[in-house]
Design a protein around this motif. Structure first.
Motif, PDB file in Angstrom:
ATOM      1  N   GLU A   1     -10.937  -6.890   4.658  1.00 39.54           N
ATOM      2  CA  GLU A   1      -9.543  -6.641   5.020  1.00 39.54           C
ATOM      3  C   GLU A   1      -8.864  -7.860   5.641  1.00 39.54           C
ATOM      4  OE1 GLU A   1      -6.789  -3.412   7.458  1.00 39.54           O
ATOM      5  OE2 GLU A   1      -8.743  -2.814   6.676  1.00 39.54           O
TER       6      GLU A   1
ATOM      7  N   GLY B   1       1.982  -1.905  -4.700  1.00 38.89           N
ATOM      8  CA  GLY B   1       0.565  -1.617  -4.849  1.00 38.89           C
ATOM      9  C   GLY B   1      -0.206  -2.819  -5.339  1.00 38.89           C
ATOM     10  N   ARG B   2      -1.408  -2.566  -5.828  1.00 38.85           N
ATOM     11  CA  ARG B   2      -2.282  -3.668  -6.242  1.00 38.85           C
ATOM     12  C   ARG B   2      -1.694  -4.465  -7.400  1.00 38.85           C
ATOM     13  NH1 ARG B   2      -8.225  -0.642  -5.829  1.00 38.85           N
ATOM     14  NH2 ARG B   2      -8.112  -0.278  -3.570  1.00 38.85           N
TER      15      ARG B   2
ATOM     16  N   GLY C   1       0.830  -1.192   0.000  1.00 42.95           N
ATOM     17  CA  GLY C   1       0.000   0.000   0.000  1.00 42.95           C
ATOM     18  C   GLY C   1       0.865   1.242   0.000  1.00 42.95           C
TER      19      GLY C   1
ATOM     20  N   HIS D   1     -11.526  -1.533   2.615  1.00 46.11           N
ATOM     21  CA  HIS D   1     -11.490  -2.809   1.885  1.00 46.11           C
ATOM     22  C   HIS D   1     -12.672  -3.668   2.342  1.00 46.11           C
ATOM     23  CE1 HIS D   1     -10.160  -6.713   0.447  1.00 46.11           C
ATOM     24  NE2 HIS D   1      -9.231  -6.104  -0.271  1.00 46.11           N
TER      25      HIS D   1
ATOM     26  N   PRO E   1      -5.994  -1.397   1.623  1.00 48.06           N
ATOM     27  CA  PRO E   1      -6.748  -0.333   0.954  1.00 48.06           C
ATOM     28  C   PRO E   1      -7.860   0.204   1.848  1.00 48.06           C
ATOM     29  CG  PRO E   1      -6.408  -2.184  -0.536  1.00 48.06           C
ATOM     30  CD  PRO E   1      -5.963  -2.641   0.829  1.00 48.06           C
ATOM     31  N   ASN E   2      -8.136   1.485   1.735  1.00 55.52           N
ATOM     32  CA  ASN E   2      -9.158   2.120   2.561  1.00 55.52           C
ATOM     33  C   ASN E   2     -10.520   1.482   2.328  1.00 55.52           C
ATOM     34  OD1 ASN E   2      -9.953   4.068   4.448  1.00 55.52           O
ATOM     35  ND2 ASN E   2     -10.633   5.460   2.841  1.00 55.52           N
TER      36      ASN E   2
ATOM     37  N   GLY F   1      -0.133   5.127  -1.587  1.00 57.34           N
ATOM     38  CA  GLY F   1      -1.093   6.056  -1.012  1.00 57.34           C
ATOM     39  C   GLY F   1      -0.409   7.037  -0.079  1.00 57.34           C
TER      40      GLY F   1
END
Length: 226
Positions: free
Chosen positions: A62, A34-35, A10, A59, A56-57, A13
């Motif tokens: 999670e 990242g993804r 992540g 998610h 991720p925010n 971000g």
């Protein structure tokens, strides 16, 4: 000896960038992921000796995301993990906080050497450049965290000994939003919840009643501040 190369999951971000910047300030090689790196995460982290894990925010699952990340880290031989949780993770009224509480349990049982950071709300989430509309009370207490301080704290626990098995709540200062707005010379008003996401609506309702208090002394101690 602390980590010399850290994978930041992540890492692209705002949180990940703050962590990578603070690690670079300490001369540590930070690898932001990242993804796009998820399909072969074990391969991507192969030369890292520690990882900072940010989901991720909001998610939708999670715990599954973090479980997959932990499995990849173990497969790659990464022995040290720091998990980015949230202040007050076990709050039944906030579903995304409960997801982070479940992730903390996964990290503690991962078999890796771990540290958990529980940040308060970011100061940078408030746009104090002009009048501020807020979907919860501006008069409830928060433990606010500066993003740069979050990065510095992450770098400390990743590079200095003695933080294994620790869980740290982090806040830079305690204030209400009205106090911050007053300092910035801007107006603040409470407006109706826009209802954009049910988890956010639940969070706003909880904030409206309780805020999110977080103490400041742990961060001060980590960063060597009086």
């Amino acid at each position: 000896m602390g980590a010399q190369r850290v994978a930041v999951l992540g890492g692209h971000g705002k949180t990940g960038r703050a962590v990578c910047s603070a690690l670079a300030d300490r001369g540590v090689d930070a690898l932001p992921l990242g993804r796009a790196d998820q399909p072969d995460l074990a391969g991507a982290v192969g030369r890292c000796d520690a990882a900072y894990v940010i989901a991720p925010n909001l998610h939708p699952d999670e715990p599954a995301h973090v479980a997959s990340a932990l499995s990849a880290l173990r497969a790659a031989g990464v022995g040290r993990v720091v998990y980015h949780s949230v202040a007050s993770p076990y709050v039944p009224a906030m579903p995304h906080h409960l997801g982070k509480a479940a992730c903390e349990d996964l990290v503690r049982r991962s078999g890796m050497t771990w540290t958990i950071l529980q940040p308060g709300a970011y100061l940078q989430n408030l746009d104090l450049a002009g009048p501020l509309d807020l979907p919860y009370s501006p008069d409830v207490p928060f433990g606010f965290l500066d993003l740069a301080d979050l990065g510095r704290a992450a770098a400390v626990v990743l590079t200095e000994p003695g933080h294994e098995g620790a869980t740290y709540e982090l806040a830079t200062r305690v204030a209400t939003v009205r106090e911050l707005a007053s300092e910035a010379g801007v107006e603040v008003r409470q407006v109706p919840d826009p209802g954009t996401h049910p988890w956010l609506s639940a969070m706003f309702a909880y904030y409206d009643d309780h805020g999110l208090p977080v103490g400041t002394r742990v961060l001060a101690a980590l960063l060597g501040r009086a």
